[in-house]
Design an enzyme around this catalytic site. Structure first.
Site, PDB file in Angstrom:
ATOM      1  N   ASP A   1      66.470  35.182 -13.017  1.00 18.89           N
ATOM      2  CA  ASP A   1      66.892  36.784 -12.810  1.00 18.89           C
ATOM      3  C   ASP A   1      68.132  36.838 -11.649  1.00 18.89           C
ATOM      4  O   ASP A   1      68.741  37.691 -11.383  1.00 18.89           O
ATOM      5  CB  ASP A   1      65.896  37.440 -11.954  1.00 18.89           C
ATOM      6  CG  ASP A   1      65.552  36.635 -10.757  1.00 18.89           C
ATOM      7  OD1 ASP A   1      65.778  35.679 -10.262  1.00 18.89           O
ATOM      8  OD2 ASP A   1      64.462  37.389  -9.760  1.00 18.89           O
TER       9      ASP A   1
ATOM     10  N   ASP B   1      62.374  34.150 -16.292  1.00 20.76           N
ATOM     11  CA  ASP B   1      62.047  34.343 -14.664  1.00 20.76           C
ATOM     12  C   ASP B   1      61.432  35.967 -14.899  1.00 20.76           C
ATOM     13  O   ASP B   1      62.356  36.787 -15.187  1.00 20.76           O
ATOM     14  CB  ASP B   1      63.251  34.291 -14.128  1.00 20.76           C
ATOM     15  CG  ASP B   1      63.055  33.972 -12.639  1.00 20.76           C
ATOM     16  OD1 ASP B   1      61.979  33.635 -12.272  1.00 20.76           O
ATOM     17  OD2 ASP B   1      64.154  33.937 -11.978  1.00 20.76           O
TER      18      ASP B   1
ATOM     19  N   LYS C   1      58.349  32.026 -14.669  1.00 23.18           N
ATOM     20  CA  LYS C   1      58.228  31.821 -13.297  1.00 23.18           C
ATOM     21  C   LYS C   1      58.218  32.770 -12.578  1.00 23.18           C
ATOM     22  O   LYS C   1      58.394  33.833 -12.904  1.00 23.18           O
ATOM     23  CB  LYS C   1      59.702  30.975 -13.033  1.00 23.18           C
ATOM     24  CG  LYS C   1      59.790  30.577 -11.593  1.00 23.18           C
ATOM     25  CD  LYS C   1      61.241  29.773 -11.062  1.00 23.18           C
ATOM     26  CE  LYS C   1      62.502  30.551 -11.136  1.00 23.18           C
ATOM     27  NZ  LYS C   1      62.314  31.594 -10.111  1.00 23.18           N
TER      28      LYS C   1
ATOM     29  N   GLU D   1      57.930  34.300  -8.195  1.00 26.04           N
ATOM     30  CA  GLU D   1      58.531  34.066  -6.707  1.00 26.04           C
ATOM     31  C   GLU D   1      57.157  34.102  -5.619  1.00 26.04           C
ATOM     32  O   GLU D   1      56.462  35.107  -5.903  1.00 26.04           O
ATOM     33  CB  GLU D   1      59.588  34.671  -6.317  1.00 26.04           C
ATOM     34  CG  GLU D   1      60.828  34.484  -7.198  1.00 26.04           C
ATOM     35  CD  GLU D   1      62.090  34.888  -6.433  1.00 26.04           C
ATOM     36  OE1 GLU D   1      61.795  35.548  -5.306  1.00 26.04           O
ATOM     37  OE2 GLU D   1      63.203  34.867  -7.221  1.00 26.04           O
TER      38      GLU D   1
ATOM     39  N   GLU E   1      63.150  26.165  -2.999  1.00 23.50           N
ATOM     40  CA  GLU E   1      64.914  26.660  -2.731  1.00 23.50           C
ATOM     41  C   GLU E   1      65.125  26.744  -1.278  1.00 23.50           C
ATOM     42  O   GLU E   1      64.473  27.486  -0.456  1.00 23.50           O
ATOM     43  CB  GLU E   1      64.961  28.170  -3.493  1.00 23.50           C
ATOM     44  CG  GLU E   1      66.193  28.580  -3.125  1.00 23.50           C
ATOM     45  CD  GLU E   1      66.858  29.721  -4.307  1.00 23.50           C
ATOM     46  OE1 GLU E   1      65.965  30.108  -5.198  1.00 23.50           O
ATOM     47  OE2 GLU E   1      67.951  30.200  -3.945  1.00 23.50           O
TER      48      GLU E   1
END
Ligand code: KIV
Length: 305
Positions: free
Chosen positions: A59, A98, A128, A130, A197
Site C-alpha cells: 500500500d 497488501d 499482508k 498490519e 519495520e
C-alpha cells in the site's frame, strides 16, 4: 550504490515458483529471503527477471505511485488493479497483496471477503495486514479461510499517526515487549511470515530465537531471515528523501530525466524521428496518391458538403 550488480544465474523460465512451504525451508536452511514491492506490469517483469523470492503489492503505492503523503487513502479497487497487473508480469515469486487501511479492521467477515478478492481477482497467493492487537483475530480468520497471511509489526504506516509519525518502534523496553507480544500472537494464529519495520537491530536479534516463521526486515537489522525494500526507494525512482533503512542501488529517476531531456532536445532540433523510425510506401502508390491530391475536383469536393 552496489559495486557489483549480479544477474541471477538461473534463467526465469527454469526457476521453480516460490511457495509458502519453500519460504519455511529457506528459513530453516538459513537462505536469505529477498522481497521487494512492485505496483505495475513493467516493474513486475523486472522483479521476475531479477529473481526475487517474494513480491509485495504494497500500500506504499499510495505514496510512491499516487503521490499521497501517507498510505491510508488507497482503497481495495486501486490495490486490486495494481496487484492484477503485477500478477501478469510475475511467474516465480510468491505474490502478496497488501490489505489497505479500512479493508480488514471492521470485522473478520470484511477481512476474509477482501482477502478473497486479492486471491480471486488479482491472483495473489497471500495477503499482508498490519499490527498485532485487533489484527491478530483478523489474521486468524483469514488463515482459517485458507489464505496465507503475512503479519507486519514495528512501524505500521497505516497507523503511523497513533505511533507519533513514521518513527522507529521498539526503542523502549515497554515498546519492545509489545512488539514481541504482537509478533508471537501473529505467529500463533498461523501467519506464515512477519515483516519487522523500523525496529532496533538488537531488539530483532533478541527476538529471533523465539520465531519459527520467517521474519522479513525493513530497517530491522541483519538478523532477520530476509529483507524487503520499496521498489522506488531502492532504485532511486521516487524523491530525494528516503528513510534511513534504504540503500539506493540505482538512480533510475536521473536516467529517466536524462532520457526525456535528450528526447525533448532531439524533437526541438528535428533530430527525431530519423529515417529508421518512419514507414515506407510503394512509389507507384505514392504517385497515384499525389495525382489524387492534384485533382481540381478534390478541392471542389472538399467544400461540397
Ligand atoms: O506497503 C509496503 O510497501 C510495505 C513494505 C514497506 C513492507 O508494507
Amino acid at each position: 550504490m552496489s559495486p557489483e550488480p549480479k544477474v541471477p544465474s538461473t534463467p526465469p523460465d527454469e526457476r521453480t515458483p516460490i511457495t509458502v512451504p519453500r519460504l519455511a525451508e529457506m528459513k530453516e536452511s538459513g537462505e536469505p529471503i529477498v522481497m521487494v514491492t512492485a505496483y505495475d506490469y513493467p516493474s513486475a517483469l523486472v522483479v521476475e527477471e531479477a529473481g526475487v523470492d517474494v513480491v509485495l503489492v504494497g500500500d506504499t503505492a499510495a505514496m510512491v505511485v499516487l503521490g499521497h503523503d501517507s498510505t491510508t487513502p488507497i482503497g481495495m479497487d486501486e490495490m486490486v488493479t495494481m496487484a492484477a497487473a503485477v500478477r501478469r508480469g510475475v511467474r516465480t515469486p510468491l505474490l502478496v497483496g497488501d490489505m489497505p487501511f479500512g479493508s480488514y479492521e471492521a470485522s473478520n467477515e470484511q477481512a476474509i471477503s477482501n482477502a478473497q478478492i486479492f486471491v480471486k481477482e488479482a491472483g495473489c497467493a497471500a495477503v499482508k495486514l498490519e499490527r498485532g492487537g485487533p489484527s491478530v483475530d483478523r489474521a486468524r480468520a483469514i488463515v482459517r479461510a485458507g489464505i496465507p497471511v503475512m503479519g507486519h509489526v514495528g512501524l505500521t504506516p497505516q497507523t503511523a499517526s497513533s505511533l507519533g509519525g513514521f518513527k522507529a518502534q521498539g526503542r523502549t523496553a515497554e515498546q519492545a515487549a509489545k512488539l514481541a507480544e504482537d509478533t508471537l500472537a501473529l505467529q500463533s494464529v498461523g501467519c506464515f511470515a512477519i515483516v519487522f519495520e523500523a525496529v532496533p537491530a538488537a531488539v530483532t536479534d533478541a527476538l529471533m530465537d523465539q520465531l519459527e516463521v520467517p521474519v522479513i526486515g525493513i530497517g530491522a537489522g541483519p538478523a532477520t531471515d530476509g529483507q524487503v525494500l520499496v521498489f522506488h526507494d531502492l532504485l532511486g525512482i521516487y524523491g530525494e528523501q528516503v528513510p534511513r533503512f534504504v540503500r539506493r542501488y540505482a538512480d533510475v529517476r536521473g536516467e529517466m530525466v536524462s532520457g526525456l531531456s535528450a528526447y525533448a532536445d532531439d524533437v526541438r532540433h528535428r533530430r527525431f524521428p530519423a529515417d529508421e523510425h518512419t514507414y515506407s510506401i510503394d512509389p507507384a502508390e505514392l504517385e497515384e496518391f499525389r495525382r489524387y491530391l492534384d485533382q481540381d475536383s478534390l478541392a471542389a469536393s472538399a467544400w461540397d458538403w
